[in-house]
Write a protein that holds these residues in place. Structure first.
Motif, mmCIF file in Angstrom:
data_model
loop_
_atom_site.group_PDB
_atom_site.id
_atom_site.type_symbol
_atom_site.label_atom_id
_atom_site.label_comp_id
_atom_site.label_asym_id
_atom_site.label_seq_id
_atom_site.Cartn_x
_atom_site.Cartn_y
_atom_site.Cartn_z
ATOM 1 N N LEU A 79 11.334 -36.348 54.534
ATOM 2 C CA LEU A 79 11.831 -34.864 54.209
ATOM 3 C C LEU A 79 11.434 -34.446 53.035
ATOM 4 O O LEU A 79 11.511 -35.233 51.979
ATOM 5 C CB LEU A 79 13.342 -34.630 54.649
ATOM 6 N N THR A 80 10.563 -33.396 52.928
ATOM 7 C CA THR A 80 10.026 -32.821 51.759
ATOM 8 C C THR A 80 10.287 -31.756 51.265
ATOM 9 O O THR A 80 10.870 -30.894 52.086
ATOM 10 C CB THR A 80 8.410 -33.020 51.572
ATOM 11 N N ASP A 81 10.273 -31.339 49.784
ATOM 12 C CA ASP A 81 10.684 -30.035 49.401
ATOM 13 C C ASP A 81 9.725 -29.807 48.174
ATOM 14 O O ASP A 81 9.434 -30.814 47.423
ATOM 15 C CB ASP A 81 12.252 -30.108 48.847
ATOM 16 N N ASP A 82 9.072 -28.598 48.350
ATOM 17 C CA ASP A 82 8.149 -28.183 47.212
ATOM 18 C C ASP A 82 8.937 -27.558 45.912
ATOM 19 O O ASP A 82 8.050 -27.201 45.005
ATOM 20 C CB ASP A 82 7.016 -27.265 47.842
ATOM 21 N N ARG A 83 10.087 -27.634 45.976
ATOM 22 C CA ARG A 83 10.654 -27.046 44.578
ATOM 23 C C ARG A 83 10.781 -28.108 43.407
ATOM 24 O O ARG A 83 10.950 -29.177 43.701
ATOM 25 C CB ARG A 83 12.269 -26.732 44.875
ATOM 26 N N LEU A 84 10.356 -27.699 42.324
ATOM 27 C CA LEU A 84 10.418 -28.203 41.303
ATOM 28 C C LEU A 84 10.899 -27.549 39.976
ATOM 29 O O LEU A 84 10.930 -26.322 39.967
ATOM 30 C CB LEU A 84 8.903 -28.742 40.728
ATOM 31 N N PRO A 85 11.487 -28.229 39.205
ATOM 32 C CA PRO A 85 11.834 -29.803 39.076
ATOM 33 C C PRO A 85 12.826 -30.298 40.246
ATOM 34 O O PRO A 85 13.643 -29.634 40.572
ATOM 35 C CB PRO A 85 12.373 -29.913 37.675
ATOM 36 N N TRP A 86 12.534 -31.637 40.620
ATOM 37 C CA TRP A 86 13.391 -32.133 41.713
ATOM 38 C C TRP A 86 14.602 -32.121 41.353
ATOM 39 O O TRP A 86 15.132 -32.557 40.063
ATOM 40 C CB TRP A 86 12.769 -33.495 42.085
ATOM 41 N N ARG A 87 15.633 -31.839 42.075
ATOM 42 C CA ARG A 87 16.939 -32.108 42.100
ATOM 43 C C ARG A 87 17.650 -32.851 43.200
ATOM 44 O O ARG A 87 17.229 -32.650 44.298
ATOM 45 C CB ARG A 87 17.942 -30.705 41.860
ATOM 46 N N ASN A 88 18.469 -34.036 42.762
ATOM 47 C CA ASN A 88 18.797 -34.992 43.800
ATOM 48 C C ASN A 88 19.558 -34.245 44.983
ATOM 49 O O ASN A 88 19.645 -34.737 45.859
ATOM 50 C CB ASN A 88 19.664 -36.110 43.265
ATOM 51 N N THR A 89 20.321 -33.182 44.410
ATOM 52 C CA THR A 89 21.037 -32.389 45.682
ATOM 53 C C THR A 89 20.230 -31.750 46.776
ATOM 54 O O THR A 89 20.780 -31.392 47.832
ATOM 55 C CB THR A 89 22.042 -31.379 44.996
#
Length: 246
Positions: A79-89
């Motif tokens: 499962l991927t997300d393109d939002r940065l910076p990465w947040r563990n939530t």
């Protein structure tokens, strides 16, 4: 000698995996049980800003993805997300949406961190260990006490009621019955959004007595916060039979 089916330790997983490949250990030897879904979450593109130097070479395809492919374990759900910076939530939102989609039809659901987890034995052994605990969800453990300064009553419960013997819930590897994991995530989502701090911000966040904790924290904080609510259906593998971590 490590005798767990999984290793979750960023300082040694690359060396162990490289040794496996050098010796052709368990190459294409394992299968994923049909009743198990294995999930990981990561950002799209490179992960170079999230991995330490020990893990150089796994910036684009995570060590977990490489490892499962090497072992012959197919159908990892990434499962991927393109939002940065990465947040563990982000993991909560990604997994919650995946579970709500009804794409997960297996009895068991397992989640592993992408950047620093490898298997060294077959996934069926993880299920067998989980079933031996007589619970509905099992998390690995660590010595780290991050976040408990913001929830001393939870630490007291874990120390005195469960008697954790100085180890605490680690969310890098966990497995459970899918229906119960859905229950946990329904509750966790109450704290996951607005999304929490980045890892670089985390230490300062904890030191500033955050309001509305665990909202704004990390995924592990939220799981720890929820442990008393769901115990004993949710248990922690305090002896780390499932996954090695020093």
């Amino acid at each position: 000698m490590i005798n767990t089916p999984i290793v979750h330790d960023r300082h040694i997983v690359k060396e162990i995996f490289n040794n496996m490949k050098s010796n052709n250990t368990n190459f294409k030897s394992f299968l994923k049980p049909d009743d198990l879904t294995i999930v990981t979450c990561r950002n799209k593109g490179t992960m170079e800003d999230r991995i330490i130097s020990h893990l150089k070479g796994f910036e684009d395809i995570s060590i977990l993805e490489n490892n499962l492919d090497y072992l012959g374990i197919e159908d990892l759900v990434v499962l991927t997300d393109d939002r940065l910076p990465w947040r563990n939530t982000f993991k909560f939102e990604l997994i919650y949406n995946y579970l709500k989609s009804n794409k997960c039809t297996t009895k068991y659901f397992m989640c592993c961190d992408a950047i620093d987890v490898i298997f060294i034995d077959e996934p069926q052994k993880v299920i067998d260990i989980f079933e031996s605990f007589n619970c509905d969800a099992l998390f690995m453990s660590t010595h780290s006490t991050d976040g408990y300064n913001c929830m001393p009553e939870v630490k007291k419960f874990v120390d005195e009621t469960i008697k954790s013997n100085g180890r605490y819930l680690n969310s890098g590897v966990y497995i459970g019955k899918t229906d119960f994991i859905k229950e946990i995530f329904e509750e966790a989502m109450k704290y996951a959004i607005p999304h929490g701090v980045t890892m670089d911000e985390y230490r300062n966040y904890l030191n500033n007595n955050p309001l509305n904790y665990p909202q704004g924290s990390q995924d592990q904080d939220i799981f720890r916060f929820l442990e008393p609510k769901f115990y004993p259906r949710l248990k922690v593998d305090y002896k780390n039979k499932m996954a090695y971590r020093s």
